[in-house]
Scaffold this active site. Structure first.
Site, mmCIF file in Angstrom:
data_model
loop_
_atom_site.group_PDB
_atom_site.id
_atom_site.type_symbol
_atom_site.label_atom_id
_atom_site.label_comp_id
_atom_site.label_asym_id
_atom_site.label_seq_id
_atom_site.Cartn_x
_atom_site.Cartn_y
_atom_site.Cartn_z
ATOM 1 N N ARG A 208 0.697 -0.741 0.222
ATOM 2 C CA ARG A 208 -0.254 -0.270 0.304
ATOM 3 C C ARG A 208 1.227 0.929 -0.025
ATOM 4 N NH1 ARG A 208 -5.705 -2.014 2.874
ATOM 5 N NH2 ARG A 208 -5.793 -3.463 1.978
ATOM 6 N N HIS A 217 -0.068 0.945 10.044
ATOM 7 C CA HIS A 217 0.444 1.178 8.729
ATOM 8 C C HIS A 217 1.119 0.811 8.195
ATOM 9 C CE1 HIS A 217 -3.671 3.298 9.387
ATOM 10 N NE2 HIS A 217 -4.070 2.910 8.324
HETATM 11 P P1 ATP Z 1 -7.369 0.868 7.805
HETATM 12 O O1 ATP Z 1 -8.491 1.742 7.485
HETATM 13 O O2 ATP Z 1 -7.443 0.708 8.802
HETATM 14 O O3 ATP Z 1 -6.256 1.661 6.934
HETATM 15 P P2 ATP Z 1 -8.015 -0.281 5.281
HETATM 16 O O4 ATP Z 1 -9.782 -0.346 5.713
HETATM 17 O O5 ATP Z 1 -7.582 0.520 4.127
HETATM 18 O O6 ATP Z 1 -7.505 -0.457 7.082
HETATM 19 P P3 ATP Z 1 -8.217 -3.225 4.512
HETATM 20 O O7 ATP Z 1 -8.047 -2.169 2.515
HETATM 21 O O8 ATP Z 1 -9.832 -2.480 5.203
HETATM 22 O O9 ATP Z 1 -7.660 -1.953 5.296
HETATM 23 O O10 ATP Z 1 -7.756 -4.286 4.449
HETATM 24 C C1 ATP Z 1 -7.706 -5.207 5.549
HETATM 25 C C2 ATP Z 1 -7.303 -5.308 6.471
HETATM 26 O O11 ATP Z 1 -5.971 -5.536 6.127
HETATM 27 C C3 ATP Z 1 -7.447 -4.370 7.302
HETATM 28 O O12 ATP Z 1 -8.382 -3.942 8.251
HETATM 29 C C4 ATP Z 1 -5.935 -4.838 8.229
HETATM 30 O O13 ATP Z 1 -5.987 -5.132 8.981
HETATM 31 C C5 ATP Z 1 -5.175 -5.205 7.211
HETATM 32 N N1 ATP Z 1 -4.744 -3.820 6.823
HETATM 33 C C6 ATP Z 1 -4.342 -2.465 5.874
HETATM 34 N N2 ATP Z 1 -4.278 -1.851 5.511
HETATM 35 C C7 ATP Z 1 -2.371 -2.236 5.777
HETATM 36 C C8 ATP Z 1 -1.515 -1.191 6.405
HETATM 37 N N3 ATP Z 1 -0.625 -0.226 5.700
HETATM 38 N N4 ATP Z 1 -0.498 -2.077 6.679
HETATM 39 C C9 ATP Z 1 -0.748 -2.679 8.090
HETATM 40 N N5 ATP Z 1 -2.325 -3.456 7.973
HETATM 41 C C10 ATP Z 1 -3.361 -2.616 6.557
#
Ligand code: ATP
Ligand code: MG
Length: 440
Positions: A208, A217
């Site tokens: 990401r 993150h």
């Molecule tokens: P957040 O709102 O916490 O930034 P997101 O809604 O963008 O997360 P999703 O695309 O829903 O993330 O991803 C599913 C899961 O993957 C998240 O609930 C989290 O546990 C994990 N995740 C997402 N982005 C990250 C990141 N940048 N670093 C670590 N873990 C992540």
């Protein structure tokens, strides 16, 4: 003589054994020295009385690789309940330079930045080892539980030719004469795999390129991906997720007692049923509990997430809470709109202790509905040809979730920073733990 593990010594009292490992620490007490030797089974005490041997061992630093041959003696006050006496020691590979951080203290007394600067070595600290032992356990039990439930593991691609979701922030890579991207989720592939196996899961890297410098993150994370067919709605996905978390929690608390004790941790409580509230109710709860009015917002703020976790703990005695039916404007194009209220989708987040650890929901499975939804989100259906093809050739109702492994580990172990739950974290300042300034 054949090497045995330190943990096997307790069944060899009175016998001469050979063990090998790292010199963890050496303490001298008058004419005696106590050497602590670490291997994968634990840490054993070796008692040294020979002045020549003590002198020799004193000249090598902690971390040296030693082979110790000696007699096992009962020692009820030590970690393994036995010690080694009258040893012969072979220094297999000496450490000559002292390491700047003391790994023998109960905590590494250094800033996280310093810990990460020396990551390959600081990972050897007992607390850090315990974190990653437990993390490996989480993965093992995830696989075990879902395999039992009829899911098939798959391995999706990480190098992709186009955005998997559109509009998201992706890293690009040079791919011969073309531009490729690093996948930010296995979303589209796991849906394709439902057409193949019906129930699938994966453990995949996701990348990401978000410029978020937070405690939770990373730019490279690991995700538990799951997708299953023939569901009634997203409640089926929440059910399997809740069961998975309960299974993992139970197994970790049962089989990782020593690690949990070393870390001084109580796992989030997961025995009771996880409450399920709608996004609208969640904002109302937040308002009623704090007076902060975010009821017109289109997403949950970090403070609202934190408060909802407190609410779950106080009202339901559980550290997890589901928030469901998010606004359609805030969910991805493939999110299934709710039948009763099409302004919201059959989507959910699972929060634990203070923040989101999982997002998931029911997906659209009709080709025409999906094409309309892509257009509604300003995306070009031609860019999703492969993905869309599965809906032309038979897709059942389905849904799934994505759960961050590092995020889950962080919340389960109550760590203050996700980097503590990541072996070699990448973020805005680091690539695989190494500071970008050092790389330049
Ligand atoms: P957040 O709102 O916490 O930034 P997101 O809604 O963008 O997360 P999703 O695309 O829903 O993330 O991803 C599913 C899961 O993957 C998240 O609930 C989290 O546990 C994990 N995740 C997402 N982005 C990250 C990141 N940048 N670093 C670590 N873990 C992540
Ligand atoms: Mg999410």
């Amino acid at each position: 003589m054949k090497r045995i593990l330190t943990s096997e010594c307790s069944s060899k009292v009175g016998e001469v054994v050979q063990i090998s490992g790292w010199l963890f620490n050496l303490r001298t007490l008058g004419k005696i020295a106590f050497l602590l030797l670490r291997d994968r089974g634990g840490i054993i005490q070796v008692v040294l009385e020979d002045p020549e041997l003590i002198k020799q061992i004193k000249s090598v630093q902690n971390g040296s690789i030693l082979e110790v041959t000696g007699k096992v003696k009962s020692a009820p006050n030590t970690q393994l309940k036995v010690e080694i006496e009258n040893p012969q020691i072979k220094i297999e590979n000496p450490v000559l330079e002292p390491f700047t951080i003391d790994l023998t203290k109960s905590d590494i007394n250094a800033e996280l930045d310093v810990v990460l600067d020396y990551r390959p070595i600081t990972l050897r600290h007992p607390k850090s080892r315990a974190i990653f032992k437990i993390q490996a356990g989480i993965v093992q039990y995830y696989r075990e539980f879902l395999t039992q439930k009829g899911f098939t593991e798959f391995f999706g691609p990480n190098i992709i030719s186009a955005s998997s979701e559109g509009g998201a922030e992706l890293f690009t890579v040079n791919y011969f004469d073309n531009k490729a991207m690093l996948s930010q989720s296995a979303q589209l592939y796991k849906q394709m795999m439902v057409g193949v196996h019906e129930r699938v899961f994966a453990l995949m890297k996701c990348f990401r390129a978000e410029k978020s410098a937070t405690r939770r993150h990373l730019t490279e994370a690991t995700q538990f991906e799951l997708e299953m067919g023939f569901i009634t709605d997203h409640n089926d996905i929440m059910d399997i997720l809740e069961e998975t978390i309960k299974f993992i929690t139970e197994k970790i608390s049962l089989n990782y007692k020593a690690e949990l004790e070393l870390l001084g941790i109580t796992l989030p409580s997961a025995e009771k049923q996880f409450p399920r509230v709608t996004f609208k109710e969640a904002l109302q709860i937040y308002f009623e509990r704090t007076g902060v009015d975010e009821r017109a917002e289109i997403d949950l703020s970090p403070n609202a997430e934190k408060e909802l976790c407190l609410y779950a703990k106080e009202q339901f005695g559980v550290d997890y809470i589901f928030v469901e039916k998010f606004l359609r404007v805030k969910t991805a194009f493939y999110a299934k709109p709710n039948e009763v209220d099409p302004l919201v989708t059959n989507y959910f987040d699972l929060l634990c202790r203070e923040c989101e650890i999982v997002s998931g929901g029911q997906r659209i499975n009709s080709y025409t509905e999906l094409v309309d939804s892509l257009k509604l989100k300003g995306l070009n259906p031609n860019d999703f040809e492969d993905y869309l093809s599965i809906f032309k050739y038979g897709m059942p109702s389905h849904g799934g979730f994505g759960m961050g492994l590092e995020r889950l580990t962080m919340m389960m172990l109550g760590l203050s920073n996700i980097r503590e739950a990541t072996l070699f974290p990448s973020d805005l300042k680091r690539i695989a733990a190494k500071s970008i300034n050092q790389i330049k």
